[in-house]
Design an enzyme around this catalytic site. Structure first.
Site, PDB file in Angstrom:
ATOM      1  N   HIS A  41      29.505  55.483  35.486  1.00  0.00           N
ATOM      2  CA  HIS A  41      28.366  55.416  34.557  1.00  0.00           C
ATOM      3  C   HIS A  41      28.786  54.792  33.226  1.00  0.00           C
ATOM      4  O   HIS A  41      29.263  55.474  32.325  1.00  0.00           O
ATOM      5  CB  HIS A  41      27.818  56.820  34.319  1.00  0.00           C
ATOM      6  CG  HIS A  41      26.488  56.837  33.630  1.00  0.00           C
ATOM      7  ND1 HIS A  41      25.558  57.807  33.881  1.00  0.00           N
ATOM      8  CD2 HIS A  41      25.924  56.021  32.705  1.00  0.00           C
ATOM      9  CE1 HIS A  41      24.483  57.595  33.146  1.00  0.00           C
ATOM     10  NE2 HIS A  41      24.689  56.509  32.419  1.00  0.00           N
TER      11      HIS A  41
ATOM     12  N   HIS B 120      27.541  51.455  30.283  1.00  0.00           N
ATOM     13  CA  HIS B 120      26.580  50.437  29.859  1.00  0.00           C
ATOM     14  C   HIS B 120      27.371  49.295  29.233  1.00  0.00           C
ATOM     15  O   HIS B 120      28.031  49.494  28.218  1.00  0.00           O
ATOM     16  CB  HIS B 120      25.597  51.024  28.849  1.00  0.00           C
ATOM     17  CG  HIS B 120      24.778  52.145  29.397  1.00  0.00           C
ATOM     18  ND1 HIS B 120      23.527  51.959  29.944  1.00  0.00           N
ATOM     19  CD2 HIS B 120      25.034  53.469  29.500  1.00  0.00           C
ATOM     20  CE1 HIS B 120      23.046  53.125  30.352  1.00  0.00           C
ATOM     21  NE2 HIS B 120      23.948  54.058  30.095  1.00  0.00           N
ATOM     22  N   LEU B 121      27.296  48.129  29.845  1.00  0.00           N
ATOM     23  CA  LEU B 121      28.058  46.983  29.345  1.00  0.00           C
ATOM     24  C   LEU B 121      27.193  45.992  28.571  1.00  0.00           C
ATOM     25  O   LEU B 121      27.718  45.043  27.980  1.00  0.00           O
ATOM     26  CB  LEU B 121      28.788  46.282  30.495  1.00  0.00           C
ATOM     27  CG  LEU B 121      29.820  47.148  31.232  1.00  0.00           C
ATOM     28  CD1 LEU B 121      30.568  46.322  32.271  1.00  0.00           C
ATOM     29  CD2 LEU B 121      30.799  47.814  30.268  1.00  0.00           C
TER      30      LEU B 121
ATOM     31  N   ASN C 162      20.073  48.609  32.685  1.00  0.00           N
ATOM     32  CA  ASN C 162      19.106  48.479  31.587  1.00  0.00           C
ATOM     33  C   ASN C 162      19.525  47.309  30.691  1.00  0.00           C
ATOM     34  O   ASN C 162      20.029  47.463  29.587  1.00  0.00           O
ATOM     35  CB  ASN C 162      18.959  49.786  30.801  1.00  0.00           C
ATOM     36  CG  ASN C 162      20.268  50.381  30.351  1.00  0.00           C
ATOM     37  OD1 ASN C 162      21.341  50.062  30.862  1.00  0.00           O
ATOM     38  ND2 ASN C 162      20.203  51.259  29.367  1.00  0.00           N
TER      39      ASN C 162
ATOM     40  N   ASP D 183      18.539  54.187  35.189  1.00  0.00           N
ATOM     41  CA  ASP D 183      19.154  54.949  34.107  1.00  0.00           C
ATOM     42  C   ASP D 183      18.632  54.518  32.747  1.00  0.00           C
ATOM     43  O   ASP D 183      18.497  53.335  32.463  1.00  0.00           O
ATOM     44  CB  ASP D 183      20.677  54.800  34.125  1.00  0.00           C
ATOM     45  CG  ASP D 183      21.325  55.693  33.088  1.00  0.00           C
ATOM     46  OD1 ASP D 183      21.165  56.915  33.182  1.00  0.00           O
ATOM     47  OD2 ASP D 183      21.953  55.164  32.156  1.00  0.00           O
TER      48      ASP D 183
ATOM     49  N   HIS E 214      18.735  59.204  36.329  1.00  0.00           N
ATOM     50  CA  HIS E 214      18.574  59.740  34.977  1.00  0.00           C
ATOM     51  C   HIS E 214      17.329  60.613  35.056  1.00  0.00           C
ATOM     52  O   HIS E 214      16.228  60.106  35.288  1.00  0.00           O
ATOM     53  CB  HIS E 214      18.381  58.585  34.000  1.00  0.00           C
ATOM     54  CG  HIS E 214      18.009  58.992  32.607  1.00  0.00           C
ATOM     55  ND1 HIS E 214      18.840  58.766  31.532  1.00  0.00           N
ATOM     56  CD2 HIS E 214      16.905  59.592  32.103  1.00  0.00           C
ATOM     57  CE1 HIS E 214      18.254  59.208  30.427  1.00  0.00           C
ATOM     58  NE2 HIS E 214      17.071  59.716  30.750  1.00  0.00           N
TER      59      HIS E 214
ATOM     60  N   ASN F  16      21.561  61.037  24.815  1.00  0.00           N
ATOM     61  CA  ASN F  16      20.579  61.476  25.806  1.00  0.00           C
ATOM     62  C   ASN F  16      21.235  61.564  27.181  1.00  0.00           C
ATOM     63  O   ASN F  16      21.656  60.543  27.716  1.00  0.00           O
ATOM     64  CB  ASN F  16      19.410  60.483  25.848  1.00  0.00           C
ATOM     65  CG  ASN F  16      18.233  61.003  26.630  1.00  0.00           C
ATOM     66  OD1 ASN F  16      18.155  62.183  26.939  1.00  0.00           O
ATOM     67  ND2 ASN F  16      17.302  60.113  26.953  1.00  0.00           N
TER      68      ASN F  16
ATOM     69  N   ASP G 220      29.258  57.784  30.556  1.00  0.00           N
ATOM     70  CA  ASP G 220      27.995  57.291  29.998  1.00  0.00           C
ATOM     71  C   ASP G 220      28.271  56.488  28.733  1.00  0.00           C
ATOM     72  O   ASP G 220      27.573  56.610  27.722  1.00  0.00           O
ATOM     73  CB  ASP G 220      27.013  58.435  29.720  1.00  0.00           C
ATOM     74  CG  ASP G 220      25.602  57.927  29.409  1.00  0.00           C
ATOM     75  OD1 ASP G 220      25.338  56.739  29.622  1.00  0.00           O
ATOM     76  OD2 ASP G 220      24.768  58.739  28.931  1.00  0.00           O
TER      77      ASP G 220
ATOM     78  N   GLY H 221      22.903  57.406  22.322  1.00  0.00           N
ATOM     79  CA  GLY H 221      24.097  56.847  22.949  1.00  0.00           C
ATOM     80  C   GLY H 221      25.392  57.122  22.215  1.00  0.00           C
ATOM     81  O   GLY H 221      25.419  57.215  20.986  1.00  0.00           O
TER      82      GLY H 221
END
Length: 427
Positions: free
Chosen positions: A60, A62-63, A94, A152, A179, A278, A305, A324
């Site tokens: 998990h 986010h790039l 996302n 997500d 999510h 979150n 995350d 985040g």
């Protein structure tokens, strides 16, 4: 290339550290032993008596690329992962554009192929543009490399949509990764509903916002037979629902983030967006339930995350800042220092939760130190205490409240397919 990592230690099943050297060749682990003839190797790395583990696996992250490259890129995010000892990461969809077609997903993989320094597996969305009720073409997305399916960042709000998505994913042997957030229960909340939200005068997020959607989904997972994985579990009610589902034989797995294991809402000192995440930081009883859930197998693994944001957008109040926290570079150190050093977890358990188990539950060829396995490894210094300093981050994001914390277990070296992906100084 024939490579040797000498003067290291590995952990055995009895939680004992034993001396070991590891021979890497052609991208694989060729041999593990106490000593090898150093002169026969083209490249030799000195582990300096420290711990060698399988490369960590994070399901998990986010790039942010494409679409949000002022926050992070695949290059910086993968370097961040390597600095944290991760060799495989799974990136959320996302993005902009959302990779909801085979063509768009291919384009993301082209950037990954060009710029990533660790192995990056890309999620595809459950629905078009994440927010619609129209399902994506799962079969086409699987054919071009989708790791699993997730929306997500937002929960799938309609039970019928989730049921149909699960049914299709089950037929393809793919996982639905959720999510869980019932938006009808959000009430514009920005932090955990409790005494601290009242003290700060901020709208709270109910625990039932998360747990109620998990309850819905596990029933649907039982109906469809899909592998259903719950993202970033944060409440005691969620742990209870997942535990009951596992007891009922439903194929459900779950992850927890380091910040939810370590911090609670009472740690939030002020209305500062660096503390906004979150799910939010919850109560002591929730944190205790998460720890218990890890220990009894209800929660299967630890995932970061990792969610980088720009400094200006995070350095605001809870009401204005995005959700985040970054975590790739601090996860192992924080877990080791707060739980292994204090005797709450064993080192063997932590490696299992952060490397072996996430690979196992998703069927990845990763997370193990065995002959013939991919030569994905990390070396951690368990002795030297250092201070978390955002100036050292490889990530573009510095949005974490852990800056200034003293930790052990910092990464010395990371190897991907037997090649050095990151090293500390002259390591």
């Amino acid at each position: 290339m024939k490579t040797l990592i000498k003067n290291g230690k590995i952990i055995k099943k009895d939680n004992q550290l034993i001396p070991a050297e590891i021979w890497l060749e052609d991208g694989k682990i060729r041999a593990i032993g106490e000593t090898f003839d150093e002169s026969t190797f083209e490249k030799v790395y000195d582990a300096k008596g420290q711990l060698i583990t399988p490369g960590l696996v994070d399901v998990h992250v986010h790039l942010r690329e494409p679409g949000f490259t002022y926050k992070e890129t695949i290059e910086t995010g993968s370097k961040s992962a390597a600095r944290g000892g991760y060799t495989t990461v799974c990136a959320m969809p996302n993005l902009n554009p959302v990779p909801d077609t085979a063509e768009k997903l291919k384009e993301v993989y082209e950037i990954i192929e060009k710029n990533a320094v660790v192995k990056v597996l890309q999620y595809a969305p459950i629905t078009e543009k994440l927010r619609s009720e129209t399902l994506t073409d799962q079969k086409a997305l699987k054919e071009v490399g989708a790791f699993a399916f997730t929306n997500d960042g937002v929960g799938v709000q309609t039970a019928g949509t989730m049921y149909l998505a699960m049914k299709e994913a089950a037929s393809l042997g793919m996982a639905i990764v959720a999510h869980t957030e019932d938006e009808s229960l959000l009430f514009d909340g920005v932090m955990h509903e409790g005494e601290i939200s009242k003290k700060l005068g901020l709208p709270g997020i109910l625990s039932s916002t998360e747990a109620s959607q998990i309850a819905r989904d596990v029933v649907l997972a039982g109906e469809t037979g899909v592998h259903y994985h719950v993202c970033h579990v944060s409440t005691k009610e969620s742990v209870r629902v997942i535990r009951d589902a596992k007891r009922a034989g439903i194929h459900v797995t779950a992850e927890v983030a380091p910040h939810h294991l370590i911090l609670i809402d009472e740690d939030i000192p002020e209305d500062n967006g660096f503390w906004k995440m979150n799910p939010p930081l919850r109560a002591t009883s929730d944190r205790d339930a998460l720890i218990e859930g890890l220990l009894d197998g209800t929660i299967d693994c630890i995932a970061t995350d990792h969610a980088p944001h720009g400094l200006e957008e995070k350095n605001q109040t809870f009401l204005k800042a995005p959700f985040g926290i970054v975590g790739s570079e601090t996860a192992f150190q924080l877990i080791y220092t707060n739980f292994v050093e204090t005797g709450k977890f064993t080192l063997e358990q932590v490696i299992n939760w952060m490397a072996t188990k996430p690979a196992e539950i998703f069927g990845l060829d990763a997370g193990t130190l065995t002959i013939g396995a991919p030569a994905d490894l990390a070396v951690f210094d368990l002795e030297l205490e250092e201070t978390i300093d955002d100036k050292d981050f490889e990530s573009m994001g510095i949005n974490t409240p852990f800056v200034g914390w003293k930790v052990k277990g910092n990464t010395l070296m990371t190897f991907v397919d037997g090649q050095s992906a990151w090293s500390k100084g002259d390591a």
